[in-house]
Design a protein around this motif. Structure first.
Motif, PDB file in Angstrom:
ATOM      1  N   PRO A 160       0.823  -1.224   0.000  1.00  0.00           N
ATOM      2  CA  PRO A 160       0.000   0.000   0.000  1.00  0.00           C
ATOM      3  C   PRO A 160       0.854   1.269   0.000  1.00  0.00           C
ATOM      4  O   PRO A 160       0.540   2.226  -0.707  1.00  0.00           O
ATOM      5  CB  PRO A 160      -0.824  -0.116   1.295  1.00  0.00           C
ATOM      6  CG  PRO A 160      -0.921  -1.591   1.535  1.00  0.00           C
ATOM      7  CD  PRO A 160       0.403  -2.144   1.062  1.00  0.00           C
ATOM      8  N   SER A 161       1.957   1.274   0.730  1.00  0.00           N
ATOM      9  CA  SER A 161       2.805   2.476   0.755  1.00  0.00           C
ATOM     10  C   SER A 161       3.507   2.653  -0.601  1.00  0.00           C
ATOM     11  O   SER A 161       3.663   3.780  -1.085  1.00  0.00           O
ATOM     12  CB  SER A 161       3.824   2.408   1.881  1.00  0.00           C
ATOM     13  OG  SER A 161       4.695   1.306   1.698  1.00  0.00           O
ATOM     14  N   GLY A 162       3.905   1.545  -1.214  1.00  0.00           N
ATOM     15  CA  GLY A 162       4.511   1.629  -2.543  1.00  0.00           C
ATOM     16  C   GLY A 162       3.530   2.140  -3.580  1.00  0.00           C
ATOM     17  O   GLY A 162       3.879   2.930  -4.463  1.00  0.00           O
ATOM     18  N   PHE A 163       2.271   1.709  -3.474  1.00  0.00           N
ATOM     19  CA  PHE A 163       1.243   2.170  -4.403  1.00  0.00           C
ATOM     20  C   PHE A 163       0.984   3.663  -4.229  1.00  0.00           C
ATOM     21  O   PHE A 163       0.847   4.396  -5.208  1.00  0.00           O
ATOM     22  CB  PHE A 163      -0.050   1.370  -4.213  1.00  0.00           C
ATOM     23  CG  PHE A 163      -1.127   1.743  -5.182  1.00  0.00           C
ATOM     24  CD1 PHE A 163      -1.029   1.378  -6.525  1.00  0.00           C
ATOM     25  CD2 PHE A 163      -2.238   2.461  -4.775  1.00  0.00           C
ATOM     26  CE1 PHE A 163      -2.011   1.721  -7.427  1.00  0.00           C
ATOM     27  CE2 PHE A 163      -3.225   2.816  -5.670  1.00  0.00           C
ATOM     28  CZ  PHE A 163      -3.121   2.444  -7.005  1.00  0.00           C
ATOM     29  N   ARG A 164       0.947   4.131  -2.973  1.00  0.00           N
ATOM     30  CA  ARG A 164       0.749   5.575  -2.728  1.00  0.00           C
ATOM     31  C   ARG A 164       1.901   6.376  -3.333  1.00  0.00           C
ATOM     32  O   ARG A 164       1.689   7.421  -3.952  1.00  0.00           O
ATOM     33  CB  ARG A 164       0.624   5.849  -1.229  1.00  0.00           C
ATOM     34  CG  ARG A 164      -0.746   5.484  -0.659  1.00  0.00           C
ATOM     35  CD  ARG A 164      -0.930   6.020   0.764  1.00  0.00           C
ATOM     36  NE  ARG A 164      -0.015   5.391   1.718  1.00  0.00           N
ATOM     37  CZ  ARG A 164      -0.231   4.231   2.319  1.00  0.00           C
ATOM     38  NH1 ARG A 164      -1.343   3.574   2.088  1.00  0.00           N
ATOM     39  NH2 ARG A 164       0.649   3.741   3.176  1.00  0.00           N
ATOM     40  N   ALA A 165       3.128   5.898  -3.172  1.00  0.00           N
ATOM     41  CA  ALA A 165       4.285   6.597  -3.753  1.00  0.00           C
ATOM     42  C   ALA A 165       4.198   6.602  -5.280  1.00  0.00           C
ATOM     43  O   ALA A 165       4.500   7.612  -5.924  1.00  0.00           O
ATOM     44  CB  ALA A 165       5.571   5.923  -3.287  1.00  0.00           C
ATOM     45  N   PHE A 166       3.781   5.485  -5.856  1.00  0.00           N
ATOM     46  CA  PHE A 166       3.627   5.378  -7.308  1.00  0.00           C
ATOM     47  C   PHE A 166       2.584   6.381  -7.810  1.00  0.00           C
ATOM     48  O   PHE A 166       2.817   7.116  -8.768  1.00  0.00           O
ATOM     49  CB  PHE A 166       3.229   3.940  -7.665  1.00  0.00           C
ATOM     50  CG  PHE A 166       2.915   3.718  -9.111  1.00  0.00           C
ATOM     51  CD1 PHE A 166       3.915   3.731 -10.068  1.00  0.00           C
ATOM     52  CD2 PHE A 166       1.613   3.457  -9.512  1.00  0.00           C
ATOM     53  CE1 PHE A 166       3.628   3.509 -11.407  1.00  0.00           C
ATOM     54  CE2 PHE A 166       1.322   3.232 -10.851  1.00  0.00           C
ATOM     55  CZ  PHE A 166       2.324   3.256 -11.791  1.00  0.00           C
ATOM     56  N   MET A 167       1.435   6.435  -7.141  1.00  0.00           N
ATOM     57  CA  MET A 167       0.370   7.363  -7.544  1.00  0.00           C
ATOM     58  C   MET A 167       0.795   8.819  -7.353  1.00  0.00           C
ATOM     59  O   MET A 167       0.450   9.682  -8.157  1.00  0.00           O
ATOM     60  CB  MET A 167      -0.914   7.064  -6.763  1.00  0.00           C
ATOM     61  CG  MET A 167      -1.559   5.733  -7.140  1.00  0.00           C
ATOM     62  SD  MET A 167      -1.877   5.548  -8.914  1.00  0.00           S
ATOM     63  CE  MET A 167      -3.146   6.778  -9.152  1.00  0.00           C
ATOM     64  N   ALA A 168       1.551   9.097  -6.300  1.00  0.00           N
ATOM     65  CA  ALA A 168       2.034  10.462  -6.073  1.00  0.00           C
ATOM     66  C   ALA A 168       2.969  10.882  -7.197  1.00  0.00           C
ATOM     67  O   ALA A 168       2.924  12.029  -7.667  1.00  0.00           O
ATOM     68  CB  ALA A 168       2.738  10.547  -4.721  1.00  0.00           C
ATOM     69  N   THR A 169       3.800   9.963  -7.648  1.00  0.00           N
ATOM     70  CA  THR A 169       4.712  10.269  -8.748  1.00  0.00           C
ATOM     71  C   THR A 169       3.939  10.551 -10.026  1.00  0.00           C
ATOM     72  O   THR A 169       4.240  11.503 -10.752  1.00  0.00           O
ATOM     73  CB  THR A 169       5.696   9.102  -8.971  1.00  0.00           C
ATOM     74  OG1 THR A 169       6.440   8.898  -7.772  1.00  0.00           O
ATOM     75  CG2 THR A 169       6.648   9.377 -10.111  1.00  0.00           C
ATOM     76  N   LEU A 170       2.923   9.735 -10.290  1.00  0.00           N
ATOM     77  CA  LEU A 170       2.118   9.946 -11.494  1.00  0.00           C
ATOM     78  C   LEU A 170       1.315  11.238 -11.418  1.00  0.00           C
ATOM     79  O   LEU A 170       1.107  11.903 -12.436  1.00  0.00           O
ATOM     80  CB  LEU A 170       1.157   8.771 -11.702  1.00  0.00           C
ATOM     81  CG  LEU A 170       1.757   7.455 -12.142  1.00  0.00           C
ATOM     82  CD1 LEU A 170       0.662   6.408 -12.301  1.00  0.00           C
ATOM     83  CD2 LEU A 170       2.530   7.606 -13.445  1.00  0.00           C
TER      84      LEU A 170
END
Length: 120
Positions: free
Chosen positions: A61-71
């Protein structure tokens, strides 16, 4: 007592039209490979593509949040892409003077009036 050796190769048989075989043989020859090597590599590559298209991507979940923040964040310029976009295209570069002279001669010829041909 000899141990049973596990077979590592499994035969694969196909019936193909002569035209398909001719195309495969020509492509294999261009690559300097045997028909078997060429077909095996092509089949494995196609299978890997299909598997990669359907493979789920898992992340925390934390990796997904970081991924979405980057996008979602602002785009950052890539220096190499900026430099590439500022280069002149090959057809926009200046031609040597001999080519320019030849081009102007072609233009002179194209600007001449064309006389209608006489019908026979």
């Amino acid at each position: 007592m000899p141990r049973a050796v596990e077979r590592k190769e499994h035969p694969l048989s196909m019936r193909l039209p002569e035209t398909d075989i001719a195309i495969i043989d020509r492509a294999a020859a261009l690559r300097g490979r045997s028909r078997t090597d060429f077909v095996r590599d092509a089949a494995v590559r196609a299978a890997e593509d299909v598997l990669m298209e359907t493979a789920p991507i898992r992340m925390s979940p934390s990796g997904f949040r970081a991924f979405m923040a980057t996008l979602s964040g602002p785009a950052a310029p890539v220096p190499e892409m900026v430099e590439l976009s500022q280069r002149a295209a090959p057809w926009e570069s200046k031609a040597p003077s001999s080519e320019v002279d030849a081009g102007s001669r072609k233009q002179d010829v194209s600007n001449r009036k064309i006389r209608p041909s006489k019908k026979r």
